[in-house]
Motif scaffolding. Structure first.
Motif, PDB file in Angstrom:
ATOM      1  N   SER A 103      71.209 -32.096  15.148  1.00 20.72           N
ATOM      2  CA  SER A 103      71.781 -34.094  15.347  1.00 20.72           C
ATOM      3  C   SER A 103      70.710 -34.389  16.405  1.00 20.72           C
ATOM      4  O   SER A 103      70.141 -35.898  16.991  1.00 20.72           O
ATOM      5  N   GLY A 104      71.336 -33.523  17.676  1.00 19.71           N
ATOM      6  CA  GLY A 104      71.443 -34.049  19.436  1.00 19.71           C
ATOM      7  C   GLY A 104      69.130 -33.903  19.078  1.00 19.71           C
ATOM      8  O   GLY A 104      68.831 -34.766  19.782  1.00 19.71           O
ATOM      9  N   LYS A 105      68.597 -33.256  18.219  1.00 20.18           N
ATOM     10  CA  LYS A 105      67.335 -32.742  18.932  1.00 20.18           C
ATOM     11  C   LYS A 105      66.961 -33.808  18.295  1.00 20.18           C
ATOM     12  O   LYS A 105      65.297 -34.778  18.116  1.00 20.18           O
ATOM     13  N   ALA A 106      67.223 -34.579  16.688  1.00 22.35           N
ATOM     14  CA  ALA A 106      66.577 -35.994  15.510  1.00 22.35           C
ATOM     15  C   ALA A 106      65.987 -36.433  16.574  1.00 22.35           C
ATOM     16  O   ALA A 106      65.520 -37.390  17.117  1.00 22.35           O
TER      17      ALA A 106
ATOM     18  N   VAL B 210      59.575 -40.259  20.383  1.00 24.68           N
ATOM     19  CA  VAL B 210      58.897 -40.970  20.155  1.00 24.68           C
ATOM     20  C   VAL B 210      58.651 -42.662  20.055  1.00 24.68           C
ATOM     21  O   VAL B 210      57.658 -43.689  21.253  1.00 24.68           O
ATOM     22  N   VAL B 211      59.573 -43.256  20.784  1.00 25.69           N
ATOM     23  CA  VAL B 211      60.052 -44.748  21.364  1.00 25.69           C
ATOM     24  C   VAL B 211      59.692 -44.807  22.375  1.00 25.69           C
ATOM     25  O   VAL B 211      58.682 -45.604  22.683  1.00 25.69           O
TER      26      VAL B 211
ATOM     27  N   MET C 212      70.123 -33.463  28.090  1.00 29.31           N
ATOM     28  CA  MET C 212      69.520 -33.957  26.983  1.00 29.31           C
ATOM     29  C   MET C 212      68.409 -33.022  27.284  1.00 29.31           C
ATOM     30  O   MET C 212      68.435 -32.579  28.874  1.00 29.31           O
ATOM     31  N   MET C 213      67.613 -32.841  26.470  1.00 26.35           N
ATOM     32  CA  MET C 213      66.560 -31.983  26.785  1.00 26.35           C
ATOM     33  C   MET C 213      65.070 -32.662  27.265  1.00 26.35           C
ATOM     34  O   MET C 213      64.982 -33.466  27.741  1.00 26.35           O
ATOM     35  N   ASN C 214      63.804 -31.146  27.972  1.00 29.67           N
ATOM     36  CA  ASN C 214      63.197 -31.399  28.814  1.00 29.67           C
ATOM     37  C   ASN C 214      62.860 -32.670  28.138  1.00 29.67           C
ATOM     38  O   ASN C 214      62.347 -33.830  29.457  1.00 29.67           O
TER      39      ASN C 214
ATOM     40  N   TRP D   6      75.748 -36.701  21.751  1.00 30.05           N
ATOM     41  CA  TRP D   6      75.385 -35.961  20.769  1.00 30.05           C
ATOM     42  C   TRP D   6      75.016 -34.619  21.748  1.00 30.05           C
ATOM     43  O   TRP D   6      75.842 -34.453  22.883  1.00 30.05           O
ATOM     44  N   ARG D   7      75.545 -33.148  21.576  1.00 29.47           N
ATOM     45  CA  ARG D   7      75.501 -32.006  22.280  1.00 29.47           C
ATOM     46  C   ARG D   7      74.520 -31.576  22.263  1.00 29.47           C
ATOM     47  O   ARG D   7      73.380 -31.635  20.836  1.00 29.47           O
ATOM     48  N   VAL D   8      73.554 -31.569  23.397  1.00 31.23           N
ATOM     49  CA  VAL D   8      72.219 -30.750  23.617  1.00 31.23           C
ATOM     50  C   VAL D   8      72.091 -29.568  23.027  1.00 31.23           C
ATOM     51  O   VAL D   8      72.911 -28.697  22.950  1.00 31.23           O
TER      52      VAL D   8
END
Length: 277
Positions: free
Chosen positions: A246-249, A256-257, A1-3, A240-242
């Motif tokens: 699709s991962g960014k989406a 947001v959630v 997961m990204m920052n 998902w692949r970081v």
């Protein structure tokens, strides 16, 4: 997961834990307490990536956090060399190794809580170093006007804001009793980070230092064992692949959630303040 995903999930965990602390202790933390809890959680959720040069937490406090990062990386390498088994993966075990384990998260949180008993300055320094990356990462994930007007997405500005928040807490006399809360927030945030990484294809060694079968030996073969085998919280088709599209989406939706839920947790206190005005 990204920052961004790490910071937002950490913020939600921090805001929720603030509410839980208030419910358990009867303390009236209010919207300020929830906000500080969210920022602490966001920063704590970035701490495991101190084991990677150039990560937000690594660079957020300049040479201070860089030294902490290098120390964590050294500990990760030592732990990997000392405990690896024949079927553990090749490499030095630096990234997504020791610093990403639940044991390390709990140990660091306990160390911070115990350090606060020695001096409130321990709490002050730790909170500045944890708040700064959280403020920066949340600013980058939030609305564009935040970055345009406040510039808190820049590391030096985020660090100054963190210093200001801690200075206000010291002035209000609220810092004295926050050491244990900072320790809990750090442990929870780091574990939330690990959960985020283990939702991706990367995974993390959740069960270290327990010896397990590796994921390549069949059940009919005696396995020499693995302590650093990476585990996941999602079934393989859902990971998902970081960094992928699709991962960014997926992570964008998560951000947001989480931010909406943090706002929802703060809403009752904001409404109470508005009614008193």
């Amino acid at each position: 997961m990204m920052n961004g995903g790490h910071a937002c999930t950490g913020a939600l965990a921090g805001a929720a834990s603030s509410g839980a602390v208030g419910a358990i202790t009867g303390a009236q933390l209010g919207v300020a307490g929830t906000a500080v809890g969210a920022l602490l959680g966001a920063g704590a959720a970035l701490l495991p990536d101190l084991d990677a040069d150039g990560a937000t937490a690594y660079r957020s406090g300049g040479p201070v956090t860089a030294v902490v990062g290098e120390t964590f990386q050294w500990l990760a390498r030592v732990a990997y060399r000392s405990t690896r088994l024949p079927h553990d993966p090749d490499g030095d075990g630096e990234h997504r190794g020791l610093v990403h384990t639940p044991i390390f998260a709990v140990a660091l949180g306990l160390l911070v809580a115990l350090g606060a008993l020695l001096s409130p300055w321990v709490t002050a320094v730790v909170m500045v170093l944890v708040l700064a990356p959280g403020i920066g990462a949340l600013s980058r994930s939030g609305p564009k006007w935040v970055r345009k007007k406040l510039r808190t997405h820049r590391d030096p500005v985020a660090l100054l804001v963190a210093v200001g928040i801690v200075a206000l807490l010291m002035w209000a006399g609220a810092l004295q009793g926050l050491g244990w809360f900072a320790g809990v927030s750090i442990a929870v945030g780091m574990i939330v980070h690990s959960a985020g990484d283990s939702a991706t294809r990367s995974g993390i060694p959740w069960t270290w230092p327990i010896r397990r079968r590796c994921d390549t030996c069949s059940m009919t073969v005696r396995c020499p064992g693995s302590r650093w085998r990476r585990s996941h919280v999602l079934p393989k088709p859902m990971r998902w692949r970081v960094g992928s599209k699709s991962g960014k989406a997926i992570e964008g939706v998560i951000e947001v959630v989480c931010l909406v839920l943090v706002g929802a947790l703060m809403l009752p206190d904001l409404a109470a303040l508005a009614s008193m005005a």
